[in-house]
Design a protein around this motif. Structure first.
Motif, PDB file in Angstrom:
ATOM      1  N   GLU A 248       0.960  -1.246  -0.015  1.00  0.00           N
ATOM      2  CA  GLU A 248      -0.042  -0.141  -0.025  1.00  0.00           C
ATOM      3  C   GLU A 248       0.699   1.444   0.104  1.00  0.00           C
ATOM      4  OE1 GLU A 248      -3.872   2.123   2.514  1.00  0.00           O
ATOM      5  OE2 GLU A 248      -2.746   0.188   3.042  1.00  0.00           O
ATOM      6  N   THR A 249       0.778   1.987  -0.935  1.00  0.00           N
ATOM      7  CA  THR A 249       1.311   3.281  -0.872  1.00  0.00           C
ATOM      8  C   THR A 249       0.874   4.222   0.040  1.00  0.00           C
ATOM      9  OG1 THR A 249       1.627   3.229  -3.686  1.00  0.00           O
ATOM     10  CG2 THR A 249       1.673   5.227  -2.609  1.00  0.00           C
ATOM     11  N   GLN A 250       1.907   4.834   0.545  1.00  0.00           N
ATOM     12  CA  GLN A 250       1.558   5.718   1.920  1.00  0.00           C
ATOM     13  C   GLN A 250       1.535   7.283   1.337  1.00  0.00           C
ATOM     14  OE1 GLN A 250       1.169   3.907   5.395  1.00  0.00           O
ATOM     15  NE2 GLN A 250       0.547   2.726   3.460  1.00  0.00           N
ATOM     16  N   GLY A 251       0.758   7.993   2.050  1.00  0.00           N
ATOM     17  CA  GLY A 251       0.776   9.422   1.821  1.00  0.00           C
ATOM     18  C   GLY A 251       0.425   9.989   0.343  1.00  0.00           C
ATOM     19  N   THR A 252       1.069  10.977  -0.131  1.00  0.00           N
ATOM     20  CA  THR A 252       0.541  11.489  -1.254  1.00  0.00           C
ATOM     21  C   THR A 252       1.880  11.641  -2.156  1.00  0.00           C
ATOM     22  OG1 THR A 252       0.785  13.722  -0.490  1.00  0.00           O
ATOM     23  CG2 THR A 252      -1.316  12.942  -0.627  1.00  0.00           C
ATOM     24  N   PRO A 253       2.204  10.844  -2.977  1.00  0.00           N
ATOM     25  CA  PRO A 253       3.466  10.475  -3.551  1.00  0.00           C
ATOM     26  C   PRO A 253       3.681  11.603  -4.631  1.00  0.00           C
ATOM     27  CG  PRO A 253       2.451   8.425  -3.829  1.00  0.00           C
ATOM     28  CD  PRO A 253       1.352   9.346  -3.120  1.00  0.00           C
ATOM     29  N   ALA A 254       4.710  12.266  -4.644  1.00  0.00           N
ATOM     30  CA  ALA A 254       4.877  13.409  -5.583  1.00  0.00           C
ATOM     31  C   ALA A 254       5.487  12.893  -6.952  1.00  0.00           C
ATOM     32  CB  ALA A 254       6.079  14.460  -5.024  1.00  0.00           C
TER      33      ALA A 254
ATOM     34  N   GLY B  37      10.264  10.258  -8.983  1.00  0.00           N
ATOM     35  CA  GLY B  37       9.115   9.920  -7.880  1.00  0.00           C
ATOM     36  C   GLY B  37       9.501   9.013  -6.947  1.00  0.00           C
ATOM     37  N   GLY B  38       8.849   9.000  -5.722  1.00  0.00           N
ATOM     38  CA  GLY B  38       9.004   8.326  -4.820  1.00  0.00           C
ATOM     39  C   GLY B  38       8.002   8.140  -3.655  1.00  0.00           C
ATOM     40  N   PHE B  39       7.870   7.169  -2.837  1.00  0.00           N
ATOM     41  CA  PHE B  39       6.954   7.162  -1.644  1.00  0.00           C
ATOM     42  C   PHE B  39       7.548   5.961  -0.928  1.00  0.00           C
ATOM     43  CE2 PHE B  39       5.609   5.148  -5.713  1.00  0.00           C
ATOM     44  CZ  PHE B  39       5.679   3.860  -5.377  1.00  0.00           C
ATOM     45  N   ARG B  40       6.849   6.045   0.183  1.00  0.00           N
ATOM     46  CA  ARG B  40       6.917   4.727   0.940  1.00  0.00           C
ATOM     47  C   ARG B  40       5.739   3.813   1.133  1.00  0.00           C
ATOM     48  NH1 ARG B  40      10.501   4.157   4.911  1.00  0.00           N
ATOM     49  NH2 ARG B  40       9.199   2.849   6.052  1.00  0.00           N
ATOM     50  N   SER B  41       5.923   2.504   1.403  1.00  0.00           N
ATOM     51  CA  SER B  41       4.852   1.380   1.092  1.00  0.00           C
ATOM     52  C   SER B  41       4.672   0.750   2.434  1.00  0.00           C
ATOM     53  CB  SER B  41       5.145   0.500   0.052  1.00  0.00           C
ATOM     54  OG  SER B  41       5.229   1.309  -1.550  1.00  0.00           O
ATOM     55  N   GLU B  42       3.768   0.482   2.688  1.00  0.00           N
ATOM     56  CA  GLU B  42       3.300  -0.631   3.780  1.00  0.00           C
ATOM     57  C   GLU B  42       3.185  -2.064   3.344  1.00  0.00           C
ATOM     58  OE1 GLU B  42      -0.392  -0.656   5.999  1.00  0.00           O
ATOM     59  OE2 GLU B  42       0.737  -0.276   7.817  1.00  0.00           O
ATOM     60  N   ILE B  43       3.974  -2.998   3.700  1.00  0.00           N
ATOM     61  CA  ILE B  43       3.978  -4.222   3.274  1.00  0.00           C
ATOM     62  C   ILE B  43       3.274  -5.236   4.291  1.00  0.00           C
ATOM     63  CG2 ILE B  43       5.431  -6.280   2.315  1.00  0.00           C
ATOM     64  CD1 ILE B  43       5.791  -3.323   0.919  1.00  0.00           C
ATOM     65  N   LYS B  44       2.234  -6.078   3.657  1.00  0.00           N
ATOM     66  CA  LYS B  44       1.838  -6.896   4.625  1.00  0.00           C
ATOM     67  C   LYS B  44       1.478  -8.185   3.739  1.00  0.00           C
ATOM     68  CE  LYS B  44      -1.123  -3.894   7.344  1.00  0.00           C
ATOM     69  NZ  LYS B  44      -2.634  -3.401   7.793  1.00  0.00           N
ATOM     70  N   HIS B  45       1.799  -9.260   4.327  1.00  0.00           N
ATOM     71  CA  HIS B  45       1.212 -10.659   4.080  1.00  0.00           C
ATOM     72  C   HIS B  45       0.066 -11.343   4.256  1.00  0.00           C
ATOM     73  CE1 HIS B  45       5.510 -10.636   3.053  1.00  0.00           C
ATOM     74  NE2 HIS B  45       5.448 -11.221   1.794  1.00  0.00           N
ATOM     75  N   VAL B  46      -0.792 -11.492   3.444  1.00  0.00           N
ATOM     76  CA  VAL B  46      -2.134 -12.033   3.613  1.00  0.00           C
ATOM     77  C   VAL B  46      -2.320 -13.294   3.124  1.00  0.00           C
ATOM     78  CG1 VAL B  46      -4.562 -11.617   3.097  1.00  0.00           C
ATOM     79  CG2 VAL B  46      -2.959  -9.579   3.418  1.00  0.00           C
ATOM     80  N   GLN B  47      -3.235 -13.985   3.959  1.00  0.00           N
ATOM     81  CA  GLN B  47      -3.700 -15.521   3.501  1.00  0.00           C
ATOM     82  C   GLN B  47      -5.045 -15.282   3.032  1.00  0.00           C
ATOM     83  OE1 GLN B  47      -0.950 -17.558   3.389  1.00  0.00           O
ATOM     84  NE2 GLN B  47      -1.739 -19.580   3.322  1.00  0.00           N
ATOM     85  N   SER B  48      -5.145 -15.112   1.959  1.00  0.00           N
ATOM     86  CA  SER B  48      -6.636 -15.192   1.522  1.00  0.00           C
ATOM     87  C   SER B  48      -6.975 -16.667   1.340  1.00  0.00           C
ATOM     88  CB  SER B  48      -6.720 -13.993   0.054  1.00  0.00           C
ATOM     89  OG  SER B  48      -7.953 -13.913   0.005  1.00  0.00           O
TER      90      SER B  48
END
Length: 557
Positions: free
Chosen positions: A99-105, A294-305
């Motif tokens: 998930e992209t965090q914030g408002t990437p420039a 361009g750049g941004f931070r991302s939140e990484i999660k592993h999901v068992q769907s």
């Protein structure tokens, strides 16, 4: 002709069996339970529940998934199915959420004037498919690569003689056939897989691009900017990759047409003229003389769907399978939206999921049990790139070489019965013959997708099984309303696409008439029985890109 005669005779036999089953007064074991009749009211209850606010838009990995999976498992058990995964109804699907965090420039320098800054969600949407917390592309050379297609079998390569390693490629949406409407170029008005956004991003990665930007244009994309904004923001799910996405481009994104105009103007280039040139064979990519950052931070999660799969074992050939499938997921809830941020996904695809349950009930209660096994497969993460069906195709619960074919349901009829049945990909496989025979028996006609330029064949779960060789049908709602005519339906569809598709407005409406959906489900039931109760193995037609794989798949059987 021989095949059509066989189909017709099967249809008559099926009708005779069902008539006998439903009219006999015999109280033997086979008729102790009356066959289940699918109804609009029952389908509506499924849709209301699955698309309720309580289910929160059914995003993978969310509380809405828990509710949805529980609902499906209970419904399949109640119908009388058994778990298709060694007795379990669950197939675990490991996914990664990025998930992209914030408002990437996004900043473009060089060319004329000051640097061009593009605002997140208004002018551009960016993300990464790499499992990394920090993404940055700094002053990367920009190159316009036309449609970004490398298709050697068509003598077309927009990357020919070009080294884009570490560079940012700017790409047009769709393909040259649609752009020119020339039937001799690609497939003319019908979008090919080369026109799809996922192909373009993957090809840019294969070419070594650091970043890939697609120029959005509503008509060739087949959806407005609002769909881009809702679909590519928030958690983006992907398959778990051994290299954690290192082989993919660092950054991917879309930019608006208006932003593209500013970009090309800054480079001193005529966007319209270059777009026209890109439609023609022999187009050469154009360096833009600009630098992308361009750049941004991302939140990484592993999901068992989870995929949910139930089955009925065939009475005569239990090791041969027919599949009915639908995706249960939608986009979830966007907490940044003021007011209603729940993407309920009523039409897309609570209707198809409810239809799957109704078909399961009908099959499980049929007086004459199916001769081949029937698999009812509700898959996850379709909205994230057909991930649940891709996982199933790579890890099938029934061997693909033993899978006769299947029907995918993605959005059922909500406006009443129609004379016609739209078939996305009509003419691709011999499954059409069986659907046609079933339709003839119900005085209905098959029509081809009236919007082939939108590439619907590549946008739903049947595609993942198709490209592994299994013949699949993707029928859709018709347009010729029995009472109100074609214009009535076209108006409803246009309104849905403009205001509800992948929007919070895709909610169940009391005004919906689901009797047309039931007519379609009855047709899908009839079509399935024609194959399930036969020993026929339909194939892709000559010229299909999937036929050679199916031939090889079946050669040892």
């Amino acid at each position: 002709m021989k095949k059509l005669v066989t189909v017709a005779s099967l249809m008559l036999a099926l009708g005779a069996c069902e008539d006998k089953a439903t009219t006999t007064s015999d109280t033997t074991e086979n008729t102790a339970q009356a066959p289940y009749a699918m109804t609009a009211d029952a389908l509506a209850e499924h849709v209301k529940t699955l698309a309720s606010d309580e289910f929160g838009g059914r995003a993978p990995g969310s509380p809405g998934e828990e509710l949805t999976v529980r609902y499906l498992e209970a419904a399949f058990k109640e119908a009388g199915l058994k778990g298709a995964n060694d007795g379990s109804f669950i197939q675990e699907v490991p996914l990664v959420s990025i998930e992209t965090q914030g408002t990437p420039a996004m900043q473009i320098s060089g060319g004329t004037g000051d640097s061009l800054d593009l605002a997140y969600r208004t002018d551009q949407v960016t993300w990464t498919r790499r499992e990394q917390n920090d993404t940055e592309v700094h002053e990367s050379d920009m190159v316009f690569v036309g449609y970004g297609i490398n298709a050697p079998e068509r003598g077309w390569n927009d990357y020919e003689g070009l080294d884009v390693k570490g560079k940012t490629v700017v790409i047009l949406v769709n393909d040259p056939g649609f752009a020119t409407q020339d039937p001799a170029l690609f497939e003319g008005n019908t979008m090919t897989y080369y026109g799809r956004w996922d192909y373009k991003f993957d090809e840019a990665a294969r070419q070594g691009a650091a970043a890939a930007l697609i120029i959005h244009d509503t008509k060739p994309a087949a959806y407005g900017w609002g769909t881009v904004d809702s679909s590519w923001t928030g958690p983006q799910f992907g398959m778990v990759r051994a290299d954690k996405g290192a082989s993919l481009s660092e950054l991917e994104g879309w930019i608006t047409t208006e932003s593209a105009d500013k970009l090309f103007a800054k480079a001193g280039l005529d966007r319209a003229a270059l777009s026209a040139a890109a439609m023609q064979p022999g187009f050469k990519a154009v360096p833009m003389g600009l630098k992308f950052s361009g750049g941004f931070r991302s939140e990484i999660k592993h999901v068992q769907s989870r995929n949910v799969a139930g089955m009925i074992e065939g009475s005569e050939r239990p090791d041969e399978y027919f599949i009915y499938m639908a995706h249960w997921d939608h986009i979830g809830t966007d907490p940044t939206v003021e007011g209603d941020g729940i993407y309920n996904g009523a039409l897309d695809n609570a209707t198809g999921t409810g239809g799957l349950i109704e078909l399961a009930r009908a099959y499980a209660s049929a007086a004459n049990p199916p001769k081949r096994s029937v698999l009812f497969l509700a898959v996850t993460a379709e909205e994230q790139g057909l991930l649940g069906s891709a996982y199933y195709a790579a890890n099938p619960l029934a061997p693909l070489e033993k899978t006769v074919g299947g029907i995918n349901m993605d959005g059922l009829n909500y406006y009443g019965p129609t004379h016609d049945v739209t078939v996305v990909g009509l003419g691709n496989s011999e499954l059409d013959d069986y659907l046609k025979s079933a339709a003839d028996a119900r005085s209905r006609v098959l029509v081809a997708d009236q919007e082939p330029e939108k590439g619907y064949f590549y946008r739903s779960d049947h595609f993942e099984l198709s490209k592994r060789g299994v013949p699949m049908l993707y029928p859709n709602s018709g347009y010729d309303h029995i009472e109100r005519g074609r214009a009535y339906v076209e108006g409803l569809v246009a309104e849905f696409l403009a205001n509800r598709y992948h929007q919070p407005g895709d909610e169940y409406q009391d005004s919906w008439d689901l009797t047309g959906a039931i007519k379609d489900l009855e047709l899908y039931y009839d079509t399935g029985r024609l194959l399930i109760d036969s020993d026929i193995w339909p194939n892709w037609r000559e010229g299909s890109e999937f036929k050679a794989l199916r031939d090889e798949q079946r050669s040892g059987q």
